[in-house]
Motif scaffolding. Structure first.
Motif, short mmCIF file in Angstrom:
data_model
loop_
_atom_site.label_atom_id
_atom_site.label_comp_id
_atom_site.label_asym_id
_atom_site.label_seq_id
_atom_site.Cartn_x
_atom_site.Cartn_y
_atom_site.Cartn_z
N SER A 116 -25.75 -7.68 7.04
CA SER A 116 -26.52 -7.72 8.28
C SER A 116 -25.56 -7.67 9.45
O SER A 116 -24.43 -8.17 9.36
N PHE A 117 -26.00 -7.06 10.52
CA PHE A 117 -25.20 -6.94 11.74
C PHE A 117 -26.00 -7.53 12.90
O PHE A 117 -27.11 -7.08 13.18
N LEU A 118 -25.43 -8.52 13.56
CA LEU A 118 -26.06 -9.15 14.72
C LEU A 118 -25.57 -8.48 15.99
O LEU A 118 -24.37 -8.40 16.24
N ASP A 119 -26.51 -8.00 16.80
CA ASP A 119 -26.17 -7.36 18.07
C ASP A 119 -25.66 -8.41 19.05
O ASP A 119 -26.33 -9.41 19.32
N ARG A 120 -24.46 -8.17 19.58
CA ARG A 120 -23.88 -9.11 20.54
C ARG A 120 -23.66 -8.47 21.90
O ARG A 120 -22.89 -8.96 22.73
N GLY A 121 -24.37 -7.38 22.15
CA GLY A 121 -24.25 -6.73 23.44
C GLY A 121 -23.25 -5.59 23.42
O GLY A 121 -22.43 -5.46 22.50
N ALA A 122 -23.29 -4.76 24.47
CA ALA A 122 -22.47 -3.55 24.53
C ALA A 122 -20.98 -3.85 24.57
O ALA A 122 -20.16 -3.04 24.12
N ALA A 123 -20.60 -5.01 25.08
CA ALA A 123 -19.18 -5.31 25.25
C ALA A 123 -18.51 -5.79 23.97
O ALA A 123 -17.27 -5.85 23.90
N ARG A 124 -19.28 -6.15 22.96
CA ARG A 124 -18.71 -6.69 21.72
C ARG A 124 -19.32 -5.98 20.52
O ARG A 124 -20.50 -5.61 20.53
N PRO A 125 -18.54 -5.77 19.46
CA PRO A 125 -19.10 -5.13 18.26
C PRO A 125 -20.09 -6.06 17.58
O PRO A 125 -20.01 -7.29 17.73
N PRO A 126 -21.04 -5.52 16.81
CA PRO A 126 -22.00 -6.38 16.11
C PRO A 126 -21.29 -7.26 15.09
O PRO A 126 -20.29 -6.87 14.50
N HIS A 127 -21.83 -8.46 14.89
CA HIS A 127 -21.21 -9.43 13.98
C HIS A 127 -21.77 -9.22 12.57
O HIS A 127 -22.98 -9.35 12.35
N PRO A 128 -20.90 -8.91 11.57
CA PRO A 128 -21.39 -8.67 10.21
C PRO A 128 -21.40 -9.94 9.36
O PRO A 128 -20.57 -10.83 9.54
N GLU A 129 -22.35 -10.00 8.44
CA GLU A 129 -22.40 -11.05 7.44
C GLU A 129 -22.82 -10.43 6.11
O GLU A 129 -23.40 -9.33 6.09
N VAL A 130 -22.54 -11.14 5.01
CA VAL A 130 -22.87 -10.64 3.68
C VAL A 130 -23.61 -11.70 2.88
O VAL A 130 -23.61 -12.89 3.23
N GLY A 131 -24.26 -11.23 1.79
CA GLY A 131 -24.89 -12.16 0.86
C GLY A 131 -25.90 -13.08 1.51
O GLY A 131 -26.65 -12.67 2.41
#
Length: 430
Positions: free
Chosen positions: A45-60
């Motif tokens: 899953s990728f959490l949107d953190r806004g245009a200035a930062r890449p999305p935050h990934p998580e697994v499992g």
């Protein structure tokens, strides 16, 4: 000192097993305490953190939690392995960031290693990774799949890599318990593929040796069974089989517009697909618009994973009981559907036939007959499905069937092979 890791990167679950250089192995856990798991769901899953930062990934389980609990926008991807051999999958955009398959796999493995209780340094690790005999998907491109695997692993930092067929690894794991020479058939029934390996094992002064006899497989397994439940129970309630008006005629809504919604790996890209855009265009002319509106709501609200859980739990219950209740609140608080094992067996009959034909081909390729097989080792989560087990019992007899360690046998065999001096003998060309 080089560490040896066996990696079973599965359609549904991923397992790491570490070998100590001998016959001892240890399954790597992810997380700690009550959160620790040995089999990591192959989801991102990728959490949107806004245009200035890449999305935050998580697994499992952490990806699932991020998806279910976050108040922000989250992109959820499952059955990632099903894309690896698909030439039509060029990648996907995630909140303005392009991700090809290699990016997605590398991100998954990097996050998994961060969650692992055992420190894994790619540059100091001999990695033995499994690959299916036959990749999943329509017209799978094996060469493309292997290029993608190699590139993804290189991006993570692994340099000492060997590929071993998944059923060969499972056979090697099973053969550790043999006390005599035997011809073994391994049936590895996972989420995306069913793979077979036929091997003749011998024990002698040189330890365990094996001669490969034949192999085969088909890109059909547990996910295909899930599809049948969705196709028969869910899709008719959200518009499949209904009609629309066009130029004074009533026409059936093309069934293919629903098919990707019922296939787990396609859910993550369905929102941006031509099929979904076509469905929205048809809405105004549909004769049962409430069904299509419900379909659109499910897609817009990212209900694919909750549906996957509901269907998987129903399938699992059918392995123990003769019927199961499928409930799914997004279809209505009072939605309930009874699925009987008899109905389920009937629905998956075409897949069972293809699984059996692939076995015919593997045995023919080996130049032997069913009678020449001493033991049949069934592994993978789909081996629990009663209709699958019954098909093998009818063919080989219950006394020749064995099971156990269904979720870890492949990774264990990979690790054991990697720790051997003749590891290259077991590997396949990358």
């Amino acid at each position: 000192m080089t560490k040896t890791i066996g990696l079973d990167f599965g359609t549904s679950n991923t397992v790491f097993v570490e070998a100590d250089g001998g016959n001892a192995t240890r399954t790597v856990e992810f997380g700690a305490g009550a959160e620790a798991v040995a089999s990591l769901a192959t989801v991102l899953s990728f959490l949107d953190r806004g245009a200035a930062r890449p999305p935050h990934p998580e697994v499992g389980p952490w990806a699932i939690r991020q998806f279910l609990e976050s108040l922000g926008d989250v992109r959820f991807i499952q059955s990632l392995k099903s894309f690896v051999a698909s030439a039509t999958f060029k990648g996907t955009g995630i909140y303005g960031n392009p991700f090809d398959f290699e990016d997605l796999m590398a991100t998954f493995l990097t996050c998994a290693m961060k969650r692992a209780a055992t420190r894994v340094v790619p540059e100091e690790t001999r990695l033995i990774i499994g690959r299916p005999v036959a990749f999943a998907g329509h017209a799978p491109d094996e060469a493309l799949a292997m290029r993608r695997y190699r590139e993804a692993l290189a991006r993570v930092g692994f340099q000492d890599i060997r590929f071993v067929l998944e059923p060969v690894a499972a056979a090697f794991s099973f053969a550790q318990g043999l006390n005599e020479d035997a011809t073994i058939l391994v049936a590895d029934l996972g989420g995306g593929t069913t793979d077979y390996s036929l091997m003749r094992f011998r024990r002698g002064g040189d330890g365990l040796t094996a001669d490969p006899l034949g192999r085969g497989g088909v890109g059909i397994a547990g996910d295909s069974f899930d599809y049948r439940i969705i196709d028969n129970v869910i899709l008719p309630r959200i518009g499949k089989g209904s009609s629309y008006k066009s130029m004074g005629k009533e026409l059936e809504i093309p069934p293919n517009l629903f098919s990707n919604f019922a296939r787990w790996h396609m859910l993550s890209v369905f929102k941006t697909s031509d099929d979904y855009r076509e469905m929205k265009k048809l809405l105004r002319w549909c004769l049962e618009p409430e069904k299509i509106e419900l379909f659109i709501d499910l897609v817009d609200e990212d209900q694919g994973y909750p549906l996957y859980k509901a269907v998987s739990e129903t399938k699992a219950q059918l392995s123990a009981d003769m019927q199961a209740e499928l409930t799914f609140a997004p279809l209505g608080a009072d939605f309930r559907a009874t699925v009987t094992r008899d109905d389920f067996d009937l629905w998956i009959a075409p897949e069972l036939a293809k699984i059996d034909r692939a076995l015919d081909a593997a045995i023919d390729n080996a130049g032997i007959t069913d009678r020449d097989i001493d033991r049949v080792f069934m592994t993978g989560g789909t081996s629990f499905v009663p209709a699958v087990r019954r098909q093998f019992e009818q063919r080989f007899g219950a006394e020749r069937l064995s099971g156990g360690n269904e979720l870890t046998s492949v990774a264990t065999g990979l690790a054991l092979i990697g720790a051997r001096e003749d590891a290259d003998h077991w590997a396949v060309a990358a």
